[in-house]
Design a protein around this motif. Structure first.
Motif, PDB file in Angstrom:
ATOM      1  N   ALA A   1       6.205   2.003   0.616  1.00 16.70           N
ATOM      2  CA  ALA A   1       6.725   0.636   0.643  1.00 16.70           C
ATOM      3  C   ALA A   1       7.013   0.175   2.071  1.00 16.70           C
ATOM      4  CB  ALA A   1       7.993   0.549  -0.194  1.00 16.70           C
ATOM      5  N   ASN A   2       7.598   1.043   2.881  1.00 16.88           N
ATOM      6  CA  ASN A   2       7.908   0.664   4.254  1.00 16.88           C
ATOM      7  C   ASN A   2       6.648   0.475   5.095  1.00 16.88           C
ATOM      8  OD1 ASN A   2      10.889   0.514   4.630  1.00 16.88           O
ATOM      9  ND2 ASN A   2      10.816   2.573   3.825  1.00 16.88           N
ATOM     10  N   MET A   3       5.624   1.281   4.833  1.00 15.91           N
ATOM     11  CA  MET A   3       4.344   1.090   5.514  1.00 15.91           C
ATOM     12  C   MET A   3       3.746  -0.264   5.156  1.00 15.91           C
ATOM     13  SD  MET A   3       2.721   4.911   5.008  1.00 15.91           S
ATOM     14  CE  MET A   3       1.071   4.390   5.432  1.00 15.91           C
TER      15      MET A   3
ATOM     16  N   SER B   1      23.392   1.345  -5.037  1.00 19.04           N
ATOM     17  CA  SER B   1      23.176   0.778  -6.369  1.00 19.04           C
ATOM     18  C   SER B   1      21.690   0.684  -6.694  1.00 19.04           C
ATOM     19  CB  SER B   1      23.805  -0.620  -6.471  1.00 19.04           C
ATOM     20  OG  SER B   1      23.242  -1.495  -5.512  1.00 19.04           O
ATOM     21  N   THR B   2      20.835   0.684  -5.665  1.00 20.29           N
ATOM     22  CA  THR B   2      19.386   0.671  -5.846  1.00 20.29           C
ATOM     23  C   THR B   2      18.771   1.618  -4.835  1.00 20.29           C
ATOM     24  OG1 THR B   2      19.428  -1.653  -6.514  1.00 20.29           O
ATOM     25  CG2 THR B   2      17.299  -0.747  -5.916  1.00 20.29           C
ATOM     26  N   VAL B   3      17.872   2.475  -5.282  1.00 24.01           N
ATOM     27  CA  VAL B   3      17.291   3.461  -4.387  1.00 24.01           C
ATOM     28  C   VAL B   3      15.904   3.858  -4.897  1.00 24.01           C
ATOM     29  CG1 VAL B   3      18.249   5.457  -5.613  1.00 24.01           C
ATOM     30  CG2 VAL B   3      17.815   5.603  -3.142  1.00 24.01           C
ATOM     31  N   PHE B   4      15.025   4.239  -3.989  1.00 28.49           N
ATOM     32  CA  PHE B   4      13.725   4.768  -4.400  1.00 28.49           C
ATOM     33  C   PHE B   4      13.935   6.131  -5.045  1.00 28.49           C
ATOM     34  CE2 PHE B   4      12.224   1.650  -1.348  1.00 28.49           C
ATOM     35  CZ  PHE B   4      11.031   1.208  -1.908  1.00 28.49           C
TER      36      PHE B   4
ATOM     37  N   TRP C   1      14.148   2.600  -8.091  1.00 21.60           N
ATOM     38  CA  TRP C   1      12.874   1.925  -7.846  1.00 21.60           C
ATOM     39  C   TRP C   1      11.751   2.934  -7.972  1.00 21.60           C
ATOM     40  CZ3 TRP C   1      13.619  -1.339  -2.760  1.00 21.60           C
ATOM     41  CH2 TRP C   1      13.926  -2.652  -3.116  1.00 21.60           C
ATOM     42  N   ILE C   2      10.725   2.582  -8.729  1.00 17.28           N
ATOM     43  CA  ILE C   2       9.555   3.457  -8.820  1.00 17.28           C
ATOM     44  C   ILE C   2       8.291   2.636  -8.594  1.00 17.28           C
ATOM     45  CG2 ILE C   2      10.732   4.991 -10.445  1.00 17.28           C
ATOM     46  CD1 ILE C   2       8.862   3.838 -12.619  1.00 17.28           C
TER      47      ILE C   2
END
Length: 323
Positions: A289-291, A277-280, A241-242
């Protein structure tokens, strides 16, 4: 106040508080381990075979993030196939990379992701070219709008443009992977790295076609990762993820939340072997994103609307400069 609470209520609150503190502590430790502590396992894909040392294919490699991945992989000892649709740009990049990495081999793969998507012979030809080398890594980076406006109201987007964007961002990664998967399976352990986008999660206006493709890309990545496990094949599939990145086409100023393409590629490769399988790809994008996700939904929506409007204006300005 504690004195007026029943003992059972105080116990429940204490347990809940402890569980919450434990959860967020573990989540923080997991984040720190993923982005700053653990070592990647990229070297496990550098094994030689009778076809020689390990090769990587990077699609959409002539600019931006794709070029950055090609540079990073070369610096880590991989020979690199660079893919693009412009022969002149590919040859120019190949020459520059060869000068920078004289001990590494580079080859070019010319293929138009938008125009040749329905040409099965083109994919067979690509597979034949790559069968000559010890292919161990496939980076599915190609994407974007192929010179079209990225941000546009859906009702104004012509059908042929919708097809082109979907072909480049959704269909091409699947088709090129399908064509090369027999070779990757034969050469395992191998790696498939898919470049995703957080646009699939945020609902940015004017970007509905591209964002939906990236959502499909994430789902496909998870499914093909499970398929490799089900088949008992040692092929790691990871979707990165970008968010915002400073590239040639989007010349943003680099900052805490806007890394350069080279920074993004470097941090992205550090996630190899993380077991997800999906990661930043980039640590600050995960914080960002979490903020955002902890905000009330009405604030999220307004922020995304404002961002989409500004990005649309910026996209139109870039398009006017290049047209």
């Amino acid at each position: 106040m504690a004195s007026i609470l029943p003992d059972t209520a105080r116990l429940v609150l204490t347990v809940l508080g402890g569980l919450g503190a434990t959860y967020y502590s573990l989540k923080t430790l997991s984040y720190l381990h993923l982005h700053f502590i653990r070592r990647n396992t990229l070297d496990r894909y550098k094994t030689d075979s009778d076809k020689g040392s390990a090769w990587a294919l990077v699609t959409g490699a002539t600019d931006g993030i794709g070029r950055a991945f090609a540079v990073e992989l070369a610096s880590r000892g991989f020979n690199v196939f660079i893919h693009g649709r412009n022969e002149q740009k590919l040859e120019s990049l190949k020459k520059r990379l060869q000068e920078q990495h004289p001990k590494v081999q580079f080859r070019t793969l010319i293929m138009d992701a938008g125009k040749e998507i329905n040409d099965s012979a083109a994919f067979e030809k690509a597979a034949n070219e790559l069968s000559q080398v010890n292919l161990k890594v496939l980076v599915n980076n190609v994407g974007g709008a192929s010179g079209l406006l990225s941000f546009m109201p859906l009702h104004e987007r012509p059908s042929d443009q919708i097809r082109t964007i979907m072909d480049i961002n959704a269909r091409f990664p699947i088709e090129i992977t399908r064509a090369l998967l027999p070779q990757l399976r034969a050469n395992n352990p191998a790696l498939i790295l898919n470049v995703g986008s957080t646009s699939s999660e945020f609902g940015i206006p004017y970007l509905s076609v591209y964002a939906s493709c990236k959502a499909a890309n994430r789902a496909w990545s998870r499914s093909i990762a499970s398929e490799m496990r089900a088949e008992g094949v040692d092929i790691e599939v990871l979707c990165l993820w970008i968010s915002a990145v400073a590239t040639d086409y989007v010349p943003k100023a680099t900052s805490l939340f806007v890394p350069s393409a080279q920074q993004l590629a470097r941090y992205g490769l550090q996630k190899i072997g993380c077991g997800k399988s999906t990661v930043f790809a980039y640590w600050a994008h995960e914080i960002q994103a979490n903020m955002f996700w902890i905000l009330p939904e009405w604030i999220q929506t307004q922020a995304i609307v404002d961002i989409g409007k500004q990005e649309k204006l910026d996209d139109e300005a870039r398009n006017r400069k290049t047209s």
